[in-house]
Design a protein around this motif. Structure first.
Motif, short mmCIF file in Angstrom:
data_model
loop_
_atom_site.label_atom_id
_atom_site.label_comp_id
_atom_site.label_asym_id
_atom_site.label_seq_id
_atom_site.Cartn_x
_atom_site.Cartn_y
_atom_site.Cartn_z
N TYR A 114 0.84 -1.31 -0.19
CA TYR A 114 0.17 -0.14 0.02
C TYR A 114 0.93 1.22 0.03
O TYR A 114 0.52 2.07 -0.70
N TYR A 115 2.07 1.07 0.62
CA TYR A 115 3.06 2.36 0.81
C TYR A 115 3.47 2.54 -0.57
O TYR A 115 3.72 3.54 -0.86
N VAL A 116 4.02 1.33 -1.16
CA VAL A 116 4.57 1.45 -2.43
C VAL A 116 3.51 2.12 -3.53
O VAL A 116 4.15 2.90 -4.40
N ILE A 117 2.43 1.85 -3.40
CA ILE A 117 1.40 2.40 -4.37
C ILE A 117 1.42 3.84 -3.96
O ILE A 117 1.41 4.52 -4.95
N ARG A 118 1.27 4.26 -2.79
CA ARG A 118 1.28 5.59 -2.53
C ARG A 118 2.45 6.27 -2.86
O ARG A 118 2.42 7.37 -3.35
N ILE A 119 3.65 5.70 -2.72
CA ILE A 119 4.85 6.39 -3.40
C ILE A 119 4.93 6.52 -4.75
O ILE A 119 5.25 7.59 -5.29
N LEU A 120 4.42 5.62 -5.45
CA LEU A 120 4.59 5.36 -6.80
C LEU A 120 3.22 6.59 -7.38
O LEU A 120 3.66 7.19 -8.41
N GLN A 129 9.65 9.85 4.19
CA GLN A 129 8.73 9.38 5.21
C GLN A 129 7.97 8.09 5.11
O GLN A 129 8.14 7.12 5.81
N MET A 130 7.47 7.94 3.76
CA MET A 130 6.79 6.75 3.43
C MET A 130 7.87 5.42 3.41
O MET A 130 7.59 4.45 3.90
N GLN A 138 17.10 7.17 3.92
CA GLN A 138 18.13 8.05 4.17
C GLN A 138 18.74 8.93 3.21
O GLN A 138 18.91 10.22 3.09
N VAL A 139 18.94 7.96 2.00
CA VAL A 139 19.24 8.83 0.67
C VAL A 139 18.33 9.78 0.27
O VAL A 139 18.67 10.98 -0.23
N PHE A 140 17.01 9.45 0.29
CA PHE A 140 15.97 10.39 -0.01
C PHE A 140 16.08 11.59 0.83
O PHE A 140 15.80 12.57 0.44
#
Length: 176
Positions: free
Chosen positions: A85-91, A106-107, A160-162
């Motif tokens: 679900y978080y991957v969907i939100r990120i994409l 944050q996600m 952390q890179v983000f």
């Protein structure tokens, strides 16, 4: 008319795959829950749960042990669905012009925490399976847990890179 870049095509394909994974893990959690309820009504149903899990000996030993075993499996399926679900939100939120945003960072960090939690649940499941194996003499296999820890660490590093990318991007926006 603007044509999509190769990266945008890949992200679109990943978005579709993320939806498929999300729905798949929700179906898995629901199927496990339904097969557990059926095994509570009909104890013989514990012999062949979803995905071929056989929890008949711990069901015969105690309903509590059976409930714990199935709860771990359901919790892991729900956690995996939540990660997707978080991957969907990120994409859906990623912007190719300015990809480094605080929301995405944050996600990603939440995903790493969720994967760490899944590792803990998998470790508890493995400990319970080991204890049940010693107690009943049957062979119980816990959920493999090492992958969750590896993925949690990897996603945490990426988050952390983000975060650093957000800092650099905001510094560049401030300079003229």
């Amino acid at each position: 008319m603007k044509t999509k870049s190769r990266t945008e095509h890949i992200l679109t394909a990943l978005y579709v795959l993320a939806w498929i994974a999300f729905v798949g893990f929700l179906v898995e959690a629901g199927a496990l829950l339904l097969s557990y309820v059926i095994s509570c009504i009909n104890p013989d149903g514990a012999k062949n749960l979803y995905k071929g899990f056989n929890l008949n000996s711990d069901r015969n030993m105690s309903l509590w042990y059976n409930t714990m075993s199935v709860s771990f499996l359901i919790a892991l399926a729900v956690m995996k669905a939540y990660v997707w679900y978080y991957v969907i939100r990120i994409l859906s939120k990623i912007n190719m012009v300015n990809p480094f945003t605080t929301d995405v960072a944050q996600m990603l960090e939440r995903i790493s925490h969720l994967l760490l939690s899944a590792w803990i649940v998998a470790m508890l499941s493995g400990a319970q399976a080991h204890w049940l194996s010693k107690t009943t003499g049957d062979d119980y296999h816990g959920v493999p847990s090492g992958d969750f820890l590896f993925m949690a660490a990897l996603v945490f590093v990426i988050s952390q890179v983000f975060k650093r990318g957000v800092e650099i991007q905001s510094e560049n926006d401030l300079t003229i």
